[in-house]
Design a protein around this motif. Structure first.
Motif, PDB file in Angstrom:
ATOM      1  N   ASP A 224      41.715  47.650  45.562  1.00 39.06           N
ATOM      2  CA  ASP A 224      40.972  48.664  44.813  1.00 39.06           C
ATOM      3  C   ASP A 224      41.096  48.445  43.304  1.00 39.06           C
ATOM      4  OD1 ASP A 224      40.119  49.818  47.128  1.00 39.06           O
ATOM      5  OD2 ASP A 224      41.529  51.502  47.082  1.00 39.06           O
ATOM      6  N   ALA A 225      42.282  48.038  42.862  1.00 36.35           N
ATOM      7  CA  ALA A 225      42.486  47.791  41.438  1.00 36.35           C
ATOM      8  C   ALA A 225      41.705  46.574  40.985  1.00 36.35           C
ATOM      9  CB  ALA A 225      43.978  47.609  41.155  1.00 36.35           C
ATOM     10  N   ILE A 226      41.647  45.563  41.829  1.00 34.48           N
ATOM     11  CA  ILE A 226      40.876  44.362  41.487  1.00 34.48           C
ATOM     12  C   ILE A 226      39.397  44.706  41.383  1.00 34.48           C
ATOM     13  CG2 ILE A 226      40.187  42.075  42.301  1.00 34.48           C
ATOM     14  CD1 ILE A 226      42.922  41.885  43.713  1.00 34.48           C
ATOM     15  N   GLU A 227      38.900  45.438  42.384  1.00 37.18           N
ATOM     16  CA  GLU A 227      37.470  45.768  42.399  1.00 37.18           C
ATOM     17  C   GLU A 227      37.099  46.698  41.246  1.00 37.18           C
ATOM     18  OE1 GLU A 227      34.212  46.289  45.884  1.00 37.18           O
ATOM     19  OE2 GLU A 227      36.143  47.283  46.169  1.00 37.18           O
ATOM     20  N   ALA A 228      38.034  47.539  40.824  1.00 29.71           N
ATOM     21  CA  ALA A 228      37.765  48.462  39.720  1.00 29.71           C
ATOM     22  C   ALA A 228      37.787  47.768  38.369  1.00 29.71           C
ATOM     23  CB  ALA A 228      38.791  49.593  39.731  1.00 29.71           C
ATOM     24  N   ASN A 229      38.332  46.559  38.316  1.00 34.76           N
ATOM     25  CA  ASN A 229      38.406  45.794  37.072  1.00 34.76           C
ATOM     26  C   ASN A 229      37.131  44.964  36.941  1.00 34.76           C
ATOM     27  OD1 ASN A 229      38.994  44.060  34.942  1.00 34.76           O
ATOM     28  ND2 ASN A 229      41.136  43.822  35.523  1.00 34.76           N
ATOM     29  N   ALA A 230      36.091  45.575  36.383  1.00 33.60           N
ATOM     30  CA  ALA A 230      34.776  44.933  36.310  1.00 33.60           C
ATOM     31  C   ALA A 230      34.818  43.612  35.553  1.00 33.60           C
ATOM     32  CB  ALA A 230      33.771  45.881  35.655  1.00 33.60           C
ATOM     33  N   ALA A 231      35.594  43.556  34.480  1.00 31.98           N
ATOM     34  CA  ALA A 231      35.677  42.326  33.684  1.00 31.98           C
ATOM     35  C   ALA A 231      36.291  41.195  34.507  1.00 31.98           C
ATOM     36  CB  ALA A 231      36.503  42.575  32.429  1.00 31.98           C
ATOM     37  N   LEU A 232      37.324  41.510  35.286  1.00 31.14           N
ATOM     38  CA  LEU A 232      37.960  40.497  36.122  1.00 31.14           C
ATOM     39  C   LEU A 232      37.003  40.021  37.215  1.00 31.14           C
ATOM     40  CD1 LEU A 232      40.415  38.872  37.106  1.00 31.14           C
ATOM     41  CD2 LEU A 232      41.118  40.907  38.414  1.00 31.14           C
ATOM     42  N   MET A 233      36.304  40.951  37.864  1.00 32.88           N
ATOM     43  CA  MET A 233      35.378  40.580  38.928  1.00 32.88           C
ATOM     44  C   MET A 233      34.248  39.699  38.398  1.00 32.88           C
ATOM     45  SD  MET A 233      36.436  41.691  41.863  1.00 32.88           S
ATOM     46  CE  MET A 233      34.988  41.726  42.917  1.00 32.88           C
ATOM     47  N   GLU A 234      33.751  40.011  37.205  1.00 32.84           N
ATOM     48  CA  GLU A 234      32.701  39.197  36.598  1.00 32.84           C
ATOM     49  C   GLU A 234      33.221  37.797  36.263  1.00 32.84           C
ATOM     50  OE1 GLU A 234      31.142  41.291  33.251  1.00 32.84           O
ATOM     51  OE2 GLU A 234      30.375  42.966  34.446  1.00 32.84           O
ATOM     52  N   LYS A 235      34.450  37.745  35.783  1.00 27.89           N
ATOM     53  CA  LYS A 235      35.056  36.451  35.448  1.00 27.89           C
ATOM     54  C   LYS A 235      35.233  35.603  36.704  1.00 27.89           C
ATOM     55  CE  LYS A 235      38.211  36.498  32.299  1.00 27.89           C
ATOM     56  NZ  LYS A 235      39.501  36.663  31.569  1.00 27.89           N
ATOM     57  N   LEU A 236      35.739  36.216  37.775  1.00 26.83           N
ATOM     58  CA  LEU A 236      35.944  35.489  39.021  1.00 26.83           C
ATOM     59  C   LEU A 236      34.619  35.016  39.615  1.00 26.83           C
ATOM     60  CD1 LEU A 236      38.709  37.732  40.640  1.00 26.83           C
ATOM     61  CD2 LEU A 236      38.998  35.398  39.773  1.00 26.83           C
ATOM     62  N   ALA A 237      33.580  35.831  39.499  1.00 25.50           N
ATOM     63  CA  ALA A 237      32.266  35.448  40.005  1.00 25.50           C
ATOM     64  C   ALA A 237      31.728  34.244  39.249  1.00 25.50           C
ATOM     65  CB  ALA A 237      31.300  36.626  39.901  1.00 25.50           C
ATOM     66  N   ALA A 238      31.919  34.235  37.934  1.00 19.62           N
ATOM     67  CA  ALA A 238      31.450  33.103  37.121  1.00 19.62           C
ATOM     68  C   ALA A 238      32.240  31.836  37.436  1.00 19.62           C
ATOM     69  CB  ALA A 238      31.578  33.454  35.637  1.00 19.62           C
ATOM     70  N   ILE A 239      33.538  31.981  37.637  1.00 21.85           N
ATOM     71  CA  ILE A 239      34.373  30.828  37.972  1.00 21.85           C
ATOM     72  C   ILE A 239      33.990  30.281  39.346  1.00 21.85           C
ATOM     73  CG2 ILE A 239      36.731  30.081  38.475  1.00 21.85           C
ATOM     74  CD1 ILE A 239      37.666  32.182  36.394  1.00 21.85           C
ATOM     75  N   ARG A 240      33.714  31.159  40.277  1.00 27.25           N
ATOM     76  CA  ARG A 240      33.317  30.723  41.618  1.00 27.25           C
ATOM     77  C   ARG A 240      32.054  29.874  41.566  1.00 27.25           C
ATOM     78  NH1 ARG A 240      30.270  31.207  45.970  1.00 27.25           N
ATOM     79  NH2 ARG A 240      28.691  32.330  44.778  1.00 27.25           N
ATOM     80  N   ILE A 241      31.102  30.283  40.742  1.00 24.68           N
ATOM     81  CA  ILE A 241      29.848  29.530  40.606  1.00 24.68           C
ATOM     82  C   ILE A 241      30.125  28.139  40.027  1.00 24.68           C
ATOM     83  CG2 ILE A 241      27.685  29.428  39.302  1.00 24.68           C
ATOM     84  CD1 ILE A 241      27.600  32.531  39.624  1.00 24.68           C
ATOM     85  N   ALA A 242      30.952  28.066  38.999  1.00 28.44           N
ATOM     86  CA  ALA A 242      31.295  26.774  38.402  1.00 28.44           C
ATOM     87  C   ALA A 242      32.042  25.895  39.396  1.00 28.44           C
ATOM     88  CB  ALA A 242      32.130  26.987  37.147  1.00 28.44           C
ATOM     89  N   ALA A 243      32.925  26.499  40.186  1.00 25.69           N
ATOM     90  CA  ALA A 243      33.688  25.752  41.184  1.00 25.69           C
ATOM     91  C   ALA A 243      32.766  25.206  42.272  1.00 25.69           C
ATOM     92  CB  ALA A 243      34.758  26.642  41.793  1.00 25.69           C
ATOM     93  N   SER A 244      31.788  25.989  42.676  1.00 26.79           N
ATOM     94  CA  SER A 244      30.856  25.562  43.706  1.00 26.79           C
ATOM     95  C   SER A 244      30.116  24.299  43.285  1.00 26.79           C
ATOM     96  CB  SER A 244      29.856  26.687  44.001  1.00 26.79           C
ATOM     97  OG  SER A 244      28.934  26.295  44.999  1.00 26.79           O
ATOM     98  N   VAL A 245      29.680  24.277  42.047  1.00 23.72           N
ATOM     99  CA  VAL A 245      28.967  23.100  41.533  1.00 23.72           C
ATOM    100  C   VAL A 245      29.928  21.918  41.408  1.00 23.72           C
ATOM    101  CG1 VAL A 245      27.673  22.169  39.585  1.00 23.72           C
ATOM    102  CG2 VAL A 245      27.244  24.510  40.352  1.00 23.72           C
ATOM    103  N   ALA A 246      31.128  22.167  40.912  1.00 21.20           N
ATOM    104  CA  ALA A 246      32.117  21.097  40.746  1.00 21.20           C
ATOM    105  C   ALA A 246      32.505  20.482  42.085  1.00 21.20           C
ATOM    106  CB  ALA A 246      33.354  21.637  40.035  1.00 21.20           C
ATOM    107  N   MET A 247      32.539  21.303  43.140  1.00 21.25           N
ATOM    108  CA  MET A 247      32.927  20.813  44.460  1.00 21.25           C
ATOM    109  C   MET A 247      31.762  20.172  45.207  1.00 21.25           C
ATOM    110  SD  MET A 247      35.331  24.063  45.576  1.00 21.25           S
ATOM    111  CE  MET A 247      36.314  23.333  46.888  1.00 21.25           C
ATOM    112  N   GLY A 248      30.570  20.260  44.654  1.00 20.46           N
ATOM    113  CA  GLY A 248      29.403  19.682  45.301  1.00 20.46           C
ATOM    114  C   GLY A 248      28.824  20.547  46.402  1.00 20.46           C
ATOM    115  N   ILE A 249      29.257  21.794  46.474  1.00 16.05           N
ATOM    116  CA  ILE A 249      28.730  22.718  47.482  1.00 16.05           C
ATOM    117  C   ILE A 249      27.313  23.138  47.105  1.00 16.05           C
ATOM    118  CG2 ILE A 249      29.035  24.994  48.541  1.00 16.05           C
ATOM    119  CD1 ILE A 249      32.070  24.591  48.136  1.00 16.05           C
TER     120      ILE A 249
END
Length: 399
Positions: A224-249
């Motif tokens: 709940d604390a993670i989900e309530a931290n909008a800045a953290l969730m946005e950061k993780l979402a952006a990192i996930r996208i970069a990781a997906s491209v880096a991994m060739g997914i």
């Protein structure tokens, strides 16, 4: 307007629930599956509750599994996993669910798809999503899968009969490579975030592991604390996208944004005292590593098993962020105790160098499972316009 009814079973596997279909009861045309699964689960639901279907409003309760005869000689059954998005009309087949994998062997035995006798069954499960073999070992009770036992798993009340899952050669389940970039640590340049270190590992499912400290957090935050931290969730979402491209997914950021199932993204930290969702505190002395993971835009209350396996494999890769955070094992094949929001998960991972490259031989853990009910699932004919009544597949029309 009439409805269609399809034979189905509702099962718990580990910390997940899913509708499970016998492949014979679905149309041979897999192009029709998405509409059926969405209608049965109750998606898309802008309210996020799936009250008009069998889903539970979170990713771990919005799942469908299909079991049928094997398509390869080293397997006893085929198992296809479908992750149904809650708020979107989207079904993703890009990853496996380790928790529901624990229910596939028992389902096959109870349905008569796989014949077993004696005190124990060993079922070789071919997961079609990852093209990997999972060996499931479980007790039998009068010819059916046993449910009563003494095993307690974090996130599930009570105890049950253990199912041992052995993921054979789990490396490269998504990308074809244990280390998709060839590195145990990469530095991602993420738009809006900047440069950040990540270990990109693909074992059972592709994952992006980050240091909690690099994100400015402790690593013991509850969902709940993670989900309530909008800045953290946005950061993780952006990192996930970069990781997906880096991994060739994914080839592009837009493609990565649309493909939400993999890679999973999360953060790790050393063993430390922490609270749990059960109210029982976790002691640093009782664990080797602390982990939190996000998938489909939601923090997990209990780590997905495939992700836990990937985390355990990563902990054996010298130089990775996970290896650096984990307590050093006294024995190479010692299980790894991972602290997560629901408690502690113990995972075994056999990892070593082979021909100069890291090789994951096997990962194993225990789960419990239970058939909750069986009968028919109903879907509105208006939601599955391509579906027709078929006596061969046992799809029936209901007034």
């Amino acid at each position: 307007m009439k409805q269609f009814r399809l034979p189905a079973v509702f099962m718990r596997g580990g910390t997940s629930n899913a509708i499970v279909f016998n492949a014979r009861d679905l149309p041979a045309d897999r192009a029709q599956w998405d509409e059926i699964f969405l209608a049965a689960i109750g998606s898309p639901d802008p309210y996020g509750r799936q009250l008009d279907g069998m889903g539970g409003g979170v990713s771990s309760l919005s799942k469908v599994c299909v079991v049928g005869p094997p398509s390869r000689p080293d397997a006893d059954i085929d198992y296809t996993f479908a992750q149904v998005q809650v708020k979107e009309a989207k079904v993703d087949y890009g990853a496996n669910c380790g928790n529901m994998s624990s229910a596939m062997g028992p389902f096959a035995v109870d349905e008569g798809i796989f014949k077993a006798s004696g005190k124990e069954a060993v079922v070789r499960v071919h997961n079609t999503n990852t093209k990997k073999i999972i060996r499931a070992r479980f007790s039998l009770d009068d010819g059916l899968s046993a449910v009563d036992g003494d095993l307690a798993i974090p996130g599930v009340a009570g105890t049950g009969s253990p199912v041992r899952l052995e993921f054979l050669e789990p490396g490269g389940a998504t990308t074809g490579k244990l280390l998709p970039t060839g590195n145990v640590v990469d530095t991602l340049d993420v738009p809006g975030v900047g440069k950040i270190r990540a270990s990109l590992v693909d074992a059972a499912n592709a994952c992006c592991f980050l240091n909690a400290a690099d994100l400015g957090i402790s690593g013991t935050e509850l969902p709940d604390a993670i989900e309530a931290n909008a800045a953290l969730m946005e950061k993780l979402a952006a990192i996930r996208i970069a990781a997906s491209v880096a991994m060739g997914i994914a080839k592009t950021s837009d493609e990565a944004r649309a493909r939400k199932a993999v890679p999973f993204v999360g953060f790790i930290s050393p063993a430390q005292d922490a609270a749990s969702l059960s109210g029982v505190d976790i002691r640093a002395a009782d664990v080797d590593l602390t982990g939190r993971m996000i998938s489909n835009g939601q923090p997990h209350r209990a780590l997905p098993l495939t992700v836990s396996l990937c985390m355990a494999v990563a902990a054996r890769l010298e130089g990775s962020l996970v290896h650096a955070a984990a307590r050093k094992a006294t024995e190479a094949d010692a299980p790894i105790r991972i602290a997560m929001p629901s408690g502690v998960l113990v995972v075994a991972a056999n990892v070593f160098k082979k021909d100069g490259a890291w090789y994951a031989e096997q990962g194993a853990f225990y789960r419990t499972q239970r058939r909750l009910f069986d009968g028919y699932v109903y879907v509105r004919a208006s939601q599955v316009p391509g579906l027709v009544e078929n006596t061969k597949s046992r799809v029936k029309a209901a007034a």
